[in-house]
Design an enzyme around this catalytic site. Structure first.
Site, mmCIF file in Angstrom:
data_model
loop_
_atom_site.group_PDB
_atom_site.id
_atom_site.type_symbol
_atom_site.label_atom_id
_atom_site.label_comp_id
_atom_site.label_asym_id
_atom_site.label_seq_id
_atom_site.Cartn_x
_atom_site.Cartn_y
_atom_site.Cartn_z
ATOM 1 N N GLU A 1 -26.926 -36.085 66.112
ATOM 2 C CA GLU A 1 -26.228 -36.028 67.406
ATOM 3 C C GLU A 1 -25.223 -34.894 67.468
ATOM 4 O O GLU A 1 -24.889 -34.397 68.551
ATOM 5 C CB GLU A 1 -25.543 -37.365 67.710
ATOM 6 C CG GLU A 1 -24.352 -37.708 66.823
ATOM 7 C CD GLU A 1 -24.707 -38.503 65.576
ATOM 8 O OE1 GLU A 1 -23.840 -39.220 65.048
ATOM 9 O OE2 GLU A 1 -25.866 -38.402 65.131
ATOM 10 N N HIS B 1 -26.470 -36.922 60.749
ATOM 11 C CA HIS B 1 -26.008 -37.198 62.113
ATOM 12 C C HIS B 1 -26.531 -36.101 63.053
ATOM 13 O O HIS B 1 -25.800 -35.164 63.401
ATOM 14 C CB HIS B 1 -24.484 -37.237 62.159
ATOM 15 C CG HIS B 1 -23.888 -38.455 61.542
ATOM 16 N ND1 HIS B 1 -23.620 -39.601 62.257
ATOM 17 C CD2 HIS B 1 -23.523 -38.718 60.264
ATOM 18 C CE1 HIS B 1 -23.107 -40.519 61.453
ATOM 19 N NE2 HIS B 1 -23.038 -40.008 60.231
ATOM 20 N N CYS C 1 -27.684 -42.694 59.965
ATOM 21 C CA CYS C 1 -26.717 -42.971 58.906
ATOM 22 C C CYS C 1 -26.775 -44.453 58.506
ATOM 23 O O CYS C 1 -27.697 -44.882 57.828
ATOM 24 C CB CYS C 1 -25.329 -42.528 59.348
ATOM 25 S SG CYS C 1 -24.127 -42.444 57.992
#
Length: 554
Positions: free
Chosen positions: A520, A518, A380
């Site tokens: 994650e 993102h 990001c």
């Protein structure tokens, strides 16, 4: 109707209700049950989207673009169910819904009150989120005694009264502190916590006793006697060295059997298989390799702000039996330094963030990784920092910046997204005067990867979907200029309008990749995530002096 397990907390906050609930959910899922989870948060914010990371920690994003509590991240990492906006409800959202109904005239002129209107709306949200599952766990945020939690506690009391103990189970997490000077555990806080809960009409069926060490049987008997809870349902939950031990620890004490028996789930529940969690513990305790990763962020003093990033890095190591040591660095502290703090690391990750504070430190971090050939993973804001670095220091675009930080930049290589198409095909439009809350590009979005790139190799397919949370993007006016200078645009949105992934050619850098999404949020201890696995492998190869390594799976 779906059997419900309500999880409450007492004495103090931050005892780990989310982890405990997720661990039980993982056991029930391992017994073949279809499980979902839900969080009821008592704060008045509509969602955590505009809350400070220093106060609230990470904002976790679901597939449908909901900005939710970080506990939903724990839930999705422990169970396979993909959650949505329905699974995260706040007081603010409840009141917003009720006021909207009142304005429409849905209440036919009645005086709108906490009981029944607010509690009915809470119950409606619970039913909506849990329908169609074998069992659902509902966590109530905060602690018993908080004035903000009372409507939620009243609502779940009503659910239990209506459905009975075979359809609604109360599980209470409480603290049993160890007093070092006395050399003993103290049960009085737990007794008072349960007393407080019973005063509002809720009798716990199960007590989870958090402590530094295992609660001995004598103390468990004492707690059972004073709280009117069966001794076998007083479960010891001591601190553990590895998070993934918790499901096995709860199962060993028979917690899942208590739940299955009370909620009459025996006909659906099979024998438990916790081998995945046991393998994760073994890989964590007996690594074959070790790397150090620098995480250069803006909120490192409150590491919960990057909870999913830290977990995803560990998952990437777990899949290769590699211990991942995290070196947390404040981006702002690197500005004006010789970057010596990064000299001893095997890889560098720059996570997301907002605002100009620390951005120059992130740009300098990208420059250091690029020039020193250190594996770099930008997420990001970390991608935007990498683009700004490349524009300034490789292409030579003087004053290149993001318009988030410098609206007068002569070379705004990162700019506000004014229009984009959502996963449902709707066109969203924004400008710099739009509200902050809920106005970003949010949720799961597909992207097409360029053949022959590192990103395409890691993912192993042409089209992938990742979750997003951002309002600024790569400025397409500079796309050709940066590509001509060697930057690789490795991924773009399906309509070819938004740059999703950038990287450096592998003949120029061993591993340099940055993405706008993102990733994650989609990493789990079961499977890891391709980008994090690849990043940790690159860090291992750097540590090994550039030697190519095969993946040693856990």
């Amino acid at each position: 109707m779906t059997p419900l397990i309500f999880v409450t907390g007492g004495v103090v906050s931050s005892l780990g209700k989310g982890i405990a609930a997720a661990s039980l959910a993982a056991i029930l899922e391992a017994r073949g049950l279809k499980v979902t989870m839900m969080k009821l948060d008592p704060y008045i914010n509509v969602d955590p989207g505009t809350m400070s990371p220093f106060q609230h920690g990470e904002v976790y994003v679901t597939d449908d673009g909901a900005e939710t509590d970080l506990d939903l991240g724990h839930y999705e990492r422990f169970v396979r169910t993909r959650l949505s906006r329905k699974n995260s409800v706040t007081t603010g959202r409840i009141y917003e819904n009720v006021i909207r109904k009142e304005r429409r005239g849905d209440y036919l002129g009645a005086t709108v009150q906490v009981i029944p209107h607010i509690t009915d709306e809470i119950r409606r949200c619970i039913d909506e989120a849990t329908e169609g599952y074998d069992v659902a766990l509902v966590e109530i945020g905060g602690t018993v005694g908080d004035i903000e939690s009372l409507p939620f506690l009243e609502a779940i009391r009503q659910v239990r009264t209506e459905r009975g103990p075979e359809k609604a189970l109360f599980m209470h997490l409480t603290l049993v502190p160890y007093i070092g000077a006395a050399g003993e555990l103290k049960t009085k806080p737990t007794q008072h916590s349960v007393k407080e809960l019973r005063s509002i009409g809720i009798q716990p069926d199960v007590l989870l006793c958090r402590s530094e060490q295992a609660v001995p049987d004598s103390e468990r008997r004492k707690i059972a006697q004073f709280t009117n809870v069966s001794e076998r349902a007083v479960i010891s939950v001591p601190d553990v060295d590895v998070l993934y031990r918790i499901p096995s620890g709860l199962h060993a004490q028979g917690l899942d059997e208590i739940v299955v028996n009370q909620l009459k789930l025996a006909d659906k529940a099979g024998p438990v298989d916790l081998s995945m969690w046991e393998d994760a513990v073994d890989a964590t305790l007996h690594p074959l390799d070790e790397v150090t990763i620098a995480v250069v962020g803006k909120y490192v003093d409150h590491q919960d702000a990057y909870k999913s990033v830290g977990e995803a890095l560990k998952h990437g190591g777990l899949r290769q039996r590699t211990k991942v040591n995290l070196k947390w660095l404040e981006a702002q502290d690197l500005e004006g330094t010789d970057m010596a703090a990064l000299a001893d690391v095997d890889g560098i990750l720059v996570p997301g963030g907002f605002g100009d504070r620390g951005f120059e430190g992130k740009v300098l971090t990208s420059k250091f990784a690029r020039e020193q050939q250190v594996p770099y993973f930008g997420i990001c804001y970390g991608m935007q920092a990498a683009v700004v670095d490349y524009a300034r220091n490789v292409v030579g675009l003087e004053g290149a910046n993001s318009t988030e930080n410098d609206r007068q930049s002569p070379n705004p290589v990162i700019g506000l997204i004014t229009e984009w198409r959502t996963a449902t095909g709707d066109v969203e439009k924004r400008d710099d005067k739009s509200d902050l809350g809920g106005t970003m590009r949010l949720g799961l979005q597909e992207q097409r990867l360029k053949p022959g790139t590192l990103a395409r190799e890691l993912y192993g397919k042409d089209v992938v979907a990742e979750r997003h949370r951002h309002r600024y993007e790569f400025n397409n006016r500079y796309r050709t200029q940066l590509e001509d200078a060697g930057l690789v645009i490795a991924g773009k949105s399906m309509d070819d309008t938004l740059v999703e992934v950038v990287e450096l050619p592998r003949d120029a850098h061993p591993w340099f990749l940055a993405c706008q999404a993102h990733p994650e949020f989609l990493s789990t201890p079961r499977d890891g995530h391709p980008l994090f696995i690849g990043f940790i492998r690159a860090a291992r190869e750097r540590k090994a002096g550039g030697k190519l390594l095969s993946e040693a799976r856990a």
